[in-house]
Write a protein that holds these residues in place. Structure first.
Motif, PDB file in Angstrom:
ATOM      1  N   PRO A  56       0.825  -1.205   0.000  1.00  0.00           N
ATOM      2  CA  PRO A  56       0.000   0.000   0.000  1.00  0.00           C
ATOM      3  C   PRO A  56       0.865   1.264   0.000  1.00  0.00           C
ATOM      4  CG  PRO A  56       0.054  -0.969   2.186  1.00  0.00           C
ATOM      5  CD  PRO A  56       0.777  -1.925   1.286  1.00  0.00           C
ATOM      6  N   PHE A  58       0.701   3.738   1.835  1.00  0.00           N
ATOM      7  CA  PHE A  58       0.773   4.300   3.190  1.00  0.00           C
ATOM      8  C   PHE A  58       0.711   3.150   4.181  1.00  0.00           C
ATOM      9  CE2 PHE A  58      -3.499   4.590   1.313  1.00  0.00           C
ATOM     10  CZ  PHE A  58      -4.158   3.634   2.055  1.00  0.00           C
ATOM     11  N   ALA A  59       1.151   3.395   5.403  1.00  0.00           N
ATOM     12  CA  ALA A  59       0.959   2.412   6.463  1.00  0.00           C
ATOM     13  C   ALA A  59      -0.538   2.294   6.718  1.00  0.00           C
ATOM     14  CB  ALA A  59       1.690   2.832   7.728  1.00  0.00           C
ATOM     15  N   ALA A  60      -1.054   1.067   6.720  1.00  0.00           N
ATOM     16  CA  ALA A  60      -2.493   0.853   6.813  1.00  0.00           C
ATOM     17  C   ALA A  60      -2.827  -0.047   7.992  1.00  0.00           C
ATOM     18  CB  ALA A  60      -3.019   0.221   5.525  1.00  0.00           C
ATOM     19  N   SER A  61      -3.992   0.194   8.569  1.00  0.00           N
ATOM     20  CA  SER A  61      -4.434  -0.636   9.681  1.00  0.00           C
ATOM     21  C   SER A  61      -4.860  -2.010   9.187  1.00  0.00           C
ATOM     22  CB  SER A  61      -5.603   0.029  10.410  1.00  0.00           C
ATOM     23  OG  SER A  61      -6.049  -0.804  11.467  1.00  0.00           O
ATOM     24  N   SER A  85     -10.167   7.654  11.128  1.00  0.00           N
ATOM     25  CA  SER A  85      -9.494   7.369   9.862  1.00  0.00           C
ATOM     26  C   SER A  85     -10.178   6.166   9.225  1.00  0.00           C
ATOM     27  CB  SER A  85      -8.005   7.082  10.073  1.00  0.00           C
ATOM     28  OG  SER A  85      -7.352   6.881   8.838  1.00  0.00           O
ATOM     29  N   ALA A  87     -11.057   4.010   5.287  1.00  0.00           N
ATOM     30  CA  ALA A  87     -10.505   3.775   3.957  1.00  0.00           C
ATOM     31  C   ALA A  87     -10.952   4.891   3.019  1.00  0.00           C
ATOM     32  CB  ALA A  87     -10.968   2.419   3.425  1.00  0.00           C
ATOM     33  N   ALA A  90      -8.595   9.651   5.252  1.00  0.00           N
ATOM     34  CA  ALA A  90      -7.560   9.618   6.279  1.00  0.00           C
ATOM     35  C   ALA A  90      -7.765  10.718   7.309  1.00  0.00           C
ATOM     36  CB  ALA A  90      -6.191   9.766   5.627  1.00  0.00           C
ATOM     37  N   ALA A 107      -7.479   1.523   6.451  1.00  0.00           N
ATOM     38  CA  ALA A 107      -7.359   2.984   6.515  1.00  0.00           C
ATOM     39  C   ALA A 107      -5.916   3.387   6.821  1.00  0.00           C
ATOM     40  CB  ALA A 107      -8.291   3.538   7.583  1.00  0.00           C
ATOM     41  N   PRO A 108      -5.504   4.581   6.352  1.00  0.00           N
ATOM     42  CA  PRO A 108      -4.153   5.068   6.663  1.00  0.00           C
ATOM     43  C   PRO A 108      -3.960   5.280   8.159  1.00  0.00           C
ATOM     44  CG  PRO A 108      -5.118   6.310   4.837  1.00  0.00           C
ATOM     45  CD  PRO A 108      -6.220   5.499   5.442  1.00  0.00           C
ATOM     46  N   ARG A 111      -0.013   9.886  11.246  1.00  0.00           N
ATOM     47  CA  ARG A 111       1.372  10.135  11.660  1.00  0.00           C
ATOM     48  C   ARG A 111       1.465  10.135  13.184  1.00  0.00           C
ATOM     49  NH1 ARG A 111       2.317  15.722   9.423  1.00  0.00           N
ATOM     50  NH2 ARG A 111       0.029  15.720   9.397  1.00  0.00           N
ATOM     51  N   ALA A 145       3.835   0.572   4.682  1.00  0.00           N
ATOM     52  CA  ALA A 145       3.822   1.073   3.309  1.00  0.00           C
ATOM     53  C   ALA A 145       4.775   0.236   2.467  1.00  0.00           C
ATOM     54  CB  ALA A 145       4.231   2.539   3.277  1.00  0.00           C
TER      55      ALA A 145
END
Length: 415
Positions: A56, A58-61, A85, A87, A90, A107-108, A111, A145
């Motif tokens: 992905p 981004f880092a995703a749950s 957050s 899908a 974000a 979802a992202p 940070r 990610a």
């Protein structure tokens, strides 16, 4: 013996490997075309698929739950709910000390957060939430990610045949179209006075033609475009006319492959400039199998594979020769997908020809593949072939084999 006599002699009784080598010697990919991703199933890639984005991105749950800073998770801590957050939606700010963000699978991860606590371990009270973990979740219930692939990775290589999973990978990388090999046009011509199409009323000395139907289905499954020409009687001029009028990249004939008075396919095609490369093959079933190149019309290089009229012989030799030819014409690997198994029944010593026996596989409780060749291997029996799911190889001159002996086998695609 003159050179011509020697040349003719070397066309006969070739081993399977020798015959296949001669057939593949001039075979190459016919061309390249771009097709939409949705139309690419079963096609052969003509160029690699390369990622231009991390997946992905981004880092995703990996779970539904709450995104927090791991350092804030201490016994009795309550977290202020900062937002959500989802899908495609974000949470756009960093997670600060003592905050939790409601997060959903895919979802992202905001940070600052490095841990997702699953929703089963959460107790919400208004604008705050209490969180616990039973054990440290690896790796924090977060998909990194680029965890699937990264920008610049070669995802699919040239020559790969596109199945559903490879199409999904190309789609995940954002490719709407793919460069694929042009599908070879394969004309299939059955011959014989004894043949009538299914649905007709046969005379007492006639049978229903079946081989071209199976071969057309195999051609389509193996990446070609099949056209069944009208079956022809044993008439040299009629056979020559049917071939001369057809459009094809590869011609497959069924029947008329031997040397009897009614075997007229090769003489008919010689009037069209047939250059014979293989005359017979030391294989059982299928010794009359032959191969040549048709060059009379000035185009040149159009291969012709002649298969025996007996359906089992034709289908065995289609696996051994037609499938590799189609692979070569589409730029795929023409090698046979040989596997191994152990015999579930003894076999007698083999004769001087390589024998490919129709057989059925089963997996025993120990996970071993056991194969049982059918007792009747007559080359006219389609019923046996319909029950087979592999071909067992018996090398020329092989000694008798016992139950439990390891044998090579070629799987057959079954629905």
């Amino acid at each position: 013996m003159g050179d011509d006599d020697l040349s003719r002699k070397t066309l006969k009784n070739l081993t399977v490997d020798e015959a296949r080598g001669r057939m593949l010697a001039g075979a190459a990919r016919l061309g390249v075309e771009e097709v939409p991703l949705a139309k690419a199933l079963g096609r052969v890639l003509a160029a690699p698929v390369v990622a231009d984005r991390d997946q992905p991105p981004f880092a995703a749950s990996a779970m539904d739950g709450w995104a927090i800073r791991r350092a804030d998770l201490v016994p009795g801590a309550r977290f202020q709910i900062a937002g959500e957050s989802a899908a495609g939606q974000a949470y756009g700010r960093p997670v600060e000390a003592g905050q939790a963000v409601r997060i959903f699978t895919g979802a992202p991860v905001p940070r600052g957060a490095d841990l997702v606590v699953i929703q089963e371990n959460a107790t919400r009270d208004g604008d705050t939430v209490a969180l616990t973990i039973d054990r440290d979740p690896p790796p924090g219930n977060i998909r990194p990610a680029g965890g699937d692939f990264r920008s610049g990775d070669v995802l699919l290589t040239e020559g790969a045949r596109l199945d559903a999973w490879r199409l999904a990978l190309a789609a995940a990388a954002g490719w709407p179209n793919l460069d694929v090999a042009v599908r070879p046009r394969v004309a299939i011509l059955a011959t014989g006075d004894e043949l009538v199409p299914p649905g007709y009323v046969p005379a007492p000395d006639q049978i229903f033609e079946s081989g071209s139907f199976a071969l057309a289905a195999l051609v389509e499954a193996w990446g070609g475009q099949a056209t069944r020409l009208k079956a022809q009687a044993d008439d040299r001029d009629a056979i020559a006319r049917a071939v001369a009028e057809a459009q094809f990249d590869l011609l497959v004939t069924v029947g008329g492959a031997s040397v009897g008075d009614h075997d007229l396919v090769k003489p008919a095609l010689q009037t069209l400039g047939l250059d014979l490369r293989v005359q017979t093959v030391a294989v059982r079933p299928g010794k009359p199998t032959w191969f040549g190149v048709l060059e009379a019309d000035g185009v040149g290089g159009r291969p012709v594979l002649g298969l025996p009229g007996n359906p089992a012989s034709a289908l065995v030799c289609a696996e051994l020769f037609l499938r590799p030819l189609l692979a070569a014409l589409t730029g795929a690997d023409p090698g046979l997908a040989i596997e191994t198994g152990v015999l579930a029944a003894p076999l007698p010593a083999n004769g001087p020809r390589e024998h490919w026996m129709r057989a059925a596989r089963a997996v025993d409780p120990d996970g071993r593949v056991r194969v049982t060749p059918f007792s009747d291997q007559d080359s006219s029996l389609i019923g046996v072939f319909s029950r087979a799911d592999c071909l067992v190889l018996r090398p020329a001159g092989a000694a008798a084999a016992d139950v439990g002996d390891v044998v090579q086998l070629l799987p057959l695609a079954r629905g």
